[in-house]
Design a protein around this motif. Structure first.
Motif, PDB file in Angstrom:
ATOM      1  N   LEU A   1     -19.813  18.980 -15.501  1.00 49.45           N
ATOM      2  CA  LEU A   1     -20.280  17.732 -15.086  1.00 49.45           C
ATOM      3  C   LEU A   1     -19.629  16.832 -15.492  1.00 49.45           C
ATOM      4  O   LEU A   1     -20.227  16.703 -16.742  1.00 49.45           O
ATOM      5  CB  LEU A   1     -21.855  17.663 -14.483  1.00 49.45           C
ATOM      6  CG  LEU A   1     -22.041  18.934 -13.725  1.00 49.45           C
ATOM      7  CD1 LEU A   1     -23.873  18.443 -13.902  1.00 49.45           C
ATOM      8  CD2 LEU A   1     -21.730  18.927 -12.570  1.00 49.45           C
ATOM      9  N   VAL A   2     -19.684  15.447 -15.468  1.00 50.16           N
ATOM     10  CA  VAL A   2     -19.456  14.410 -15.802  1.00 50.16           C
ATOM     11  C   VAL A   2     -20.381  13.240 -16.143  1.00 50.16           C
ATOM     12  O   VAL A   2     -20.883  13.360 -14.641  1.00 50.16           O
ATOM     13  CB  VAL A   2     -18.139  13.389 -15.481  1.00 50.16           C
ATOM     14  CG1 VAL A   2     -18.430  11.802 -15.744  1.00 50.16           C
ATOM     15  CG2 VAL A   2     -16.443  14.358 -15.924  1.00 50.16           C
ATOM     16  N   ILE A   3     -21.092  13.722 -16.157  1.00 49.11           N
ATOM     17  CA  ILE A   3     -22.842  12.592 -16.227  1.00 49.11           C
ATOM     18  C   ILE A   3     -22.749  11.483 -16.580  1.00 49.11           C
ATOM     19  O   ILE A   3     -22.391  10.571 -17.474  1.00 49.11           O
ATOM     20  CB  ILE A   3     -23.634  13.715 -16.631  1.00 49.11           C
ATOM     21  CG1 ILE A   3     -23.405  14.427 -16.311  1.00 49.11           C
ATOM     22  CG2 ILE A   3     -25.352  13.039 -17.190  1.00 49.11           C
ATOM     23  CD1 ILE A   3     -24.833  15.822 -17.378  1.00 49.11           C
ATOM     24  N   GLU A   4     -23.098  10.695 -15.687  1.00 53.68           N
ATOM     25  CA  GLU A   4     -23.394   8.842 -16.621  1.00 53.68           C
ATOM     26  C   GLU A   4     -25.242   8.842 -16.374  1.00 53.68           C
ATOM     27  O   GLU A   4     -25.823   8.555 -15.577  1.00 53.68           O
ATOM     28  CB  GLU A   4     -22.677   8.086 -14.947  1.00 53.68           C
ATOM     29  CG  GLU A   4     -22.562   6.597 -15.424  1.00 53.68           C
ATOM     30  CD  GLU A   4     -22.598   5.573 -14.202  1.00 53.68           C
ATOM     31  OE1 GLU A   4     -22.533   4.655 -14.672  1.00 53.68           O
ATOM     32  OE2 GLU A   4     -21.874   6.652 -13.481  1.00 53.68           O
ATOM     33  N   GLY A   5     -25.363   7.927 -18.086  1.00 54.81           N
ATOM     34  CA  GLY A   5     -26.476   7.253 -17.929  1.00 54.81           C
ATOM     35  C   GLY A   5     -26.328   6.134 -17.265  1.00 54.81           C
ATOM     36  O   GLY A   5     -25.952   5.100 -16.433  1.00 54.81           O
ATOM     37  N   ALA A   6     -27.538   4.795 -17.681  1.00 56.18           N
ATOM     38  CA  ALA A   6     -27.856   3.582 -16.881  1.00 56.18           C
ATOM     39  C   ALA A   6     -28.436   2.690 -18.474  1.00 56.18           C
ATOM     40  O   ALA A   6     -28.682   3.030 -18.982  1.00 56.18           O
ATOM     41  CB  ALA A   6     -28.761   3.950 -15.782  1.00 56.18           C
ATOM     42  N   GLY A   7     -27.636   1.737 -17.805  1.00 61.98           N
ATOM     43  CA  GLY A   7     -28.544   0.559 -19.281  1.00 61.98           C
ATOM     44  C   GLY A   7     -27.992   0.896 -20.204  1.00 61.98           C
ATOM     45  O   GLY A   7     -26.484   1.589 -20.727  1.00 61.98           O
ATOM     46  N   SER A   8     -29.457   0.835 -21.424  1.00 64.01           N
ATOM     47  CA  SER A   8     -29.244   1.692 -22.701  1.00 64.01           C
ATOM     48  C   SER A   8     -30.314   2.424 -22.478  1.00 64.01           C
ATOM     49  O   SER A   8     -30.917   3.072 -22.374  1.00 64.01           O
ATOM     50  CB  SER A   8     -29.733   0.197 -23.359  1.00 64.01           C
ATOM     51  OG  SER A   8     -29.929   1.141 -25.601  1.00 64.01           O
TER      52      SER A   8
ATOM     53  N   ILE B   1      -9.813  21.521 -13.660  1.00 66.36           N
ATOM     54  CA  ILE B   1     -10.767  21.549 -13.652  1.00 66.36           C
ATOM     55  C   ILE B   1     -11.591  21.223 -12.989  1.00 66.36           C
ATOM     56  O   ILE B   1     -11.164  20.068 -12.327  1.00 66.36           O
ATOM     57  CB  ILE B   1     -11.979  20.891 -15.457  1.00 66.36           C
ATOM     58  CG1 ILE B   1     -10.726  21.552 -17.350  1.00 66.36           C
ATOM     59  CG2 ILE B   1     -13.133  21.624 -15.109  1.00 66.36           C
ATOM     60  CD1 ILE B   1     -11.588  20.634 -17.785  1.00 66.36           C
ATOM     61  N   LYS B   2     -12.657  22.193 -11.900  1.00 67.45           N
ATOM     62  CA  LYS B   2     -13.107  22.467 -11.065  1.00 67.45           C
ATOM     63  C   LYS B   2     -14.497  21.462 -11.827  1.00 67.45           C
ATOM     64  O   LYS B   2     -15.427  22.108 -12.323  1.00 67.45           O
ATOM     65  CB  LYS B   2     -14.092  23.030 -10.447  1.00 67.45           C
ATOM     66  CG  LYS B   2     -14.538  22.985  -9.409  1.00 67.45           C
ATOM     67  CD  LYS B   2     -15.018  24.041  -8.295  1.00 67.45           C
ATOM     68  CE  LYS B   2     -15.691  23.736  -7.203  1.00 67.45           C
ATOM     69  NZ  LYS B   2     -16.015  25.131  -6.261  1.00 67.45           N
ATOM     70  N   VAL B   3     -14.644  19.870 -11.726  1.00 63.21           N
ATOM     71  CA  VAL B   3     -15.448  18.694 -11.942  1.00 63.21           C
ATOM     72  C   VAL B   3     -15.963  18.332 -10.778  1.00 63.21           C
ATOM     73  O   VAL B   3     -15.947  17.853  -9.792  1.00 63.21           O
ATOM     74  CB  VAL B   3     -15.216  17.687 -12.627  1.00 63.21           C
ATOM     75  CG1 VAL B   3     -14.051  17.187 -12.026  1.00 63.21           C
ATOM     76  CG2 VAL B   3     -15.683  16.770 -13.306  1.00 63.21           C
ATOM     77  N   ALA B   4     -17.615  17.412 -11.330  1.00 62.68           N
ATOM     78  CA  ALA B   4     -18.600  17.154  -9.969  1.00 62.68           C
ATOM     79  C   ALA B   4     -18.867  15.843 -11.550  1.00 62.68           C
ATOM     80  O   ALA B   4     -19.190  16.116 -12.146  1.00 62.68           O
ATOM     81  CB  ALA B   4     -19.154  18.125  -9.888  1.00 62.68           C
ATOM     82  N   PRO B   5     -19.506  14.298 -10.531  1.00 56.91           N
ATOM     83  CA  PRO B   5     -20.095  13.352 -11.442  1.00 56.91           C
ATOM     84  C   PRO B   5     -21.468  14.470 -11.132  1.00 56.91           C
ATOM     85  O   PRO B   5     -21.952  14.450  -9.912  1.00 56.91           O
ATOM     86  CB  PRO B   5     -19.627  12.251 -10.266  1.00 56.91           C
ATOM     87  CG  PRO B   5     -18.899  13.107  -8.759  1.00 56.91           C
ATOM     88  CD  PRO B   5     -18.805  15.079  -9.323  1.00 56.91           C
ATOM     89  N   PHE B   6     -22.044  13.534 -12.389  1.00 57.06           N
ATOM     90  CA  PHE B   6     -23.886  13.492 -11.758  1.00 57.06           C
ATOM     91  C   PHE B   6     -24.197  12.292 -12.630  1.00 57.06           C
ATOM     92  O   PHE B   6     -24.216  12.181 -13.146  1.00 57.06           O
ATOM     93  CB  PHE B   6     -24.348  14.244 -12.322  1.00 57.06           C
ATOM     94  CG  PHE B   6     -25.713  15.402 -12.722  1.00 57.06           C
ATOM     95  CD1 PHE B   6     -26.227  15.407 -10.538  1.00 57.06           C
ATOM     96  CD2 PHE B   6     -26.456  15.054 -13.424  1.00 57.06           C
ATOM     97  CE1 PHE B   6     -28.021  15.338 -10.910  1.00 57.06           C
ATOM     98  CE2 PHE B   6     -27.646  15.168 -13.202  1.00 57.06           C
ATOM     99  CZ  PHE B   6     -28.778  14.910 -12.287  1.00 57.06           C
ATOM    100  N   LYS B   7     -25.634  11.425 -11.844  1.00 54.35           N
ATOM    101  CA  LYS B   7     -26.193  10.872 -12.529  1.00 54.35           C
ATOM    102  C   LYS B   7     -27.214  10.839 -11.112  1.00 54.35           C
ATOM    103  O   LYS B   7     -27.624  10.224 -10.267  1.00 54.35           O
ATOM    104  CB  LYS B   7     -25.219   8.847 -11.830  1.00 54.35           C
ATOM    105  CG  LYS B   7     -26.291   7.979 -12.243  1.00 54.35           C
ATOM    106  CD  LYS B   7     -25.332   6.654 -12.703  1.00 54.35           C
ATOM    107  CE  LYS B   7     -27.030   5.691 -13.063  1.00 54.35           C
ATOM    108  NZ  LYS B   7     -25.509   4.111 -12.915  1.00 54.35           N
ATOM    109  N   SER B   8     -28.342  10.620 -12.474  1.00 56.72           N
ATOM    110  CA  SER B   8     -29.438  11.367 -12.489  1.00 56.72           C
ATOM    111  C   SER B   8     -30.454  10.662 -10.788  1.00 56.72           C
ATOM    112  O   SER B   8     -30.719  10.971  -9.924  1.00 56.72           O
ATOM    113  CB  SER B   8     -30.386  12.079 -12.840  1.00 56.72           C
ATOM    114  OG  SER B   8     -30.463  10.540 -14.497  1.00 56.72           O
ATOM    115  N   GLN B   9     -30.258   9.117 -11.946  1.00 60.86           N
ATOM    116  CA  GLN B   9     -30.938   7.696 -10.866  1.00 60.86           C
ATOM    117  C   GLN B   9     -30.256   6.689 -10.827  1.00 60.86           C
ATOM    118  O   GLN B   9     -29.521   6.613 -12.163  1.00 60.86           O
ATOM    119  CB  GLN B   9     -32.435   7.649 -11.672  1.00 60.86           C
ATOM    120  CG  GLN B   9     -32.876   6.274 -11.613  1.00 60.86           C
ATOM    121  CD  GLN B   9     -34.192   5.785 -11.946  1.00 60.86           C
ATOM    122  OE1 GLN B   9     -35.429   7.190 -11.392  1.00 60.86           O
ATOM    123  NE2 GLN B   9     -34.685   5.524 -12.535  1.00 60.86           N
TER     124      GLN B   9
END
Length: 489
Positions: free
Chosen positions: A129-136, A31-39
């Protein structure tokens, strides 16, 4: 948009680590995958090939995905400069320094547009996209203008996987409490739960898994055992911990822990050496008599230096450096100079520790670049290839000094007393295996310890594969892929 978002019940539950592993798992499936974290809020930065700054975690996740990191993967990076203010880096370029309230009022709409543009560009270029959040995701007082958790899941219309850390205790309360505090439409986005950092016998937690699934109606996709020495860097210094080897038969290396320490990942390779004891120093009475002292980078060089000066650490370091081994990296290099000037109009300057006959002038324009070269012939070290990156505002100059490195664009840093005292802007210098071994073997010889062969740590790809193997073994990744596919149908 095709993707999955990894959110957590709190900071440091393992979101970055799991996102990195999933990037590798999906990449190995073709799979052609990329990470993403908006902030991202972190003083640990990564420099792209174009010389732009993003969060280090997203740079590492791009490596795990087998793709080149770009600013699209982390359009907003906030680098704290004080308790209430942060440097705002938008799409890789420094913009300003704002307080939290200023950022919420002035930066929200602009940030939102940058996030949307970056996500759309990634969606056009990648399959997932593998998207990461932050904190809670349930910081109730901030959720009206947040740009990193459920607002992003809504914007991109992706399912959410909730991660909880069982090692810190209270895992049932943290999961159920988080879900209860989510608004109903956001709670429906949560399609799976991951229990991270499990220790002990897995069968003893079966009742816990059953209770969670019955109580929440959400499947537990995996219970991940705690993985020791995985070698994947943490997002920031919150994940950093002192590493103690056999105290009698090991090198004692002390690291100054500035209030706003930056890119402390520079010292991570030392923690993999079996005979190295690595510890952080926050006050003069903690220094003792180590085999070596490292002053890493800081996002607020002069302010952090003044704080430590008041604590008496300046004189202790100066006295230690009469015979001890010292290396300063970036901000740590700057404070070891004689004088630091905050800007061109500053005619007085701040007096530094004074180990190096150099002065540093700070400018508005930041230097962000990847660099290559070798140790300088006069540095006192055997010639070895060196690579890394630079992120700094200051320019350091002096006359008749011996450089530490010979980079492609000229000499860099300083080396005194055959390499006993070093100053450099090169981040990742300890990631260069040959030089790190040379430096450590000098310390070993002085301490009466046997020299060691080169420990090869530079092949990060093996670490990403090990992490992916771990997730594939303990996480139902096929169910996770089904969740992603189902959400787009």
């Amino acid at each position: 948009m095709k993707g999955v978002m990894i959110q957590g019940t709190a900071s440091n539950v393992g979101k970055s680590w799991i996102a990195t592993g999933l990037c590798r798992v999906f990449a190995r499936k073709g799979i052609k995958v990329a990470p993403f974290k908006s902030q991202n809020m972190s003083n640990n930065a990564y420099v792209t090939v174009k010389g732009e700054e993003i969060g280090r975690a997203q740079g590492i996740q791009a490596e795990a995905s087998g793709v080149e990191a770009t600013v699209e993967m982390n359009p907003i990076l906030l680098k704290p400069t004080s308790e209430q203010r942060s440097e705002v880096i938008l799409r890789g370029v420094s913009q300003t320094v704002w307080s939290g309230s200023e950022y919420r009022m002035k930066g929200y709409e602009k940030g939102k547009q940058a996030i949307k543009k970056s996500a759309e560009n990634l969606n056009d270029a990648y399959d997932m996209l593998v998207i990461e959040g932050a904190g809670s995701p349930v910081e109730i007082n901030l959720n009206d203008r947040e740009l990193v958790n459920m607002s992003i899941a809504d914007m991109l219309d992706v399912p959410v996987i909730l991660v909880a850390d069982i090692d810190r205790g209270g895992v049932f309360a943290s999961i159920v409490g988080t879900l209860e505090l989510l608004e109903e439409h956001h709670r429906k986005r949560v399609k799976g739960i991951i229990i991270n950092k499990f220790r002990g016998e897995r069968s003893l937690f079966e009742d816990g898994v059953r209770w969670l699934e019955e109580r929440t109606g959400i499947p537990v996709l995996g219970v991940l055992p705690h993985l020791e020495n995985h070698g994947i860097e943490g997002e920031d210094s919150l994940t950093a911990a002192s590493v103690y080897a056999d105290q009698v038969h090991s090198l004692d290396i002390a690291v100054v822990h500035w209030p706003y320490i930056a890119n402390d990942s520079d010292v991570n390779p030392l923690s993999h050496e079996s005979d190295v004891s690595l510890r952080y120093v926050r006050s003069f009475d903690e220094l003792g008599d180590p085999d070596a002292l490292i002053l890493p980078g800081t996002r607020s060089t002069i302010d952090d230096y003044r704080t430590f000066e008041k604590l008496g650490l300046k004189e202790v370091i100066r006295e230690y450096a009469r015979e001890g081994t010292v290396i300063g990296i970036c901000g740590g290099y700057q404070v070891l100079c004689e004088t630091m000037y905050e800007h061109k109009a500053d005619t007085v300057g701040t007096t530094g520790i004074g180990l190096f006959p150099l002065s540093t002038m700070f400018f508005r324009e930041k230097q962000t670049i990847r660099v290559k070269g070798s140790t300088h012939p006069a540095s006192g070290f055997a010639e070895s290839s060196m690579s890394g990156y630079e992120i700094h505002l200051g320019r350091t100059k002096g006359l008749n000094t011996t450089p530490f490195l010979e980079l492609l664009d000229g000499p860099e840093g300083i080396s005194l007393d055959e390499g006993r005292l070093i100053g450099t802007y090169l981040h990742d210098c300890f990631h260069n295996d040959e030089w790190r071994t040379d430096w450590l073997n000098r310390l070993r010889k002085q301490a009466g310890l046997p020299e060691q062969p080169v420990l090869h740590l530079s092949d990060r790809q093996k670490r990403y594969d090990r992490l992916a193997d771990h997730l594939e073994k303990y996480l139902d990744h096929e169910a996770l892929l089904h969740i992603v596919e189902e959400s787009r149908s």
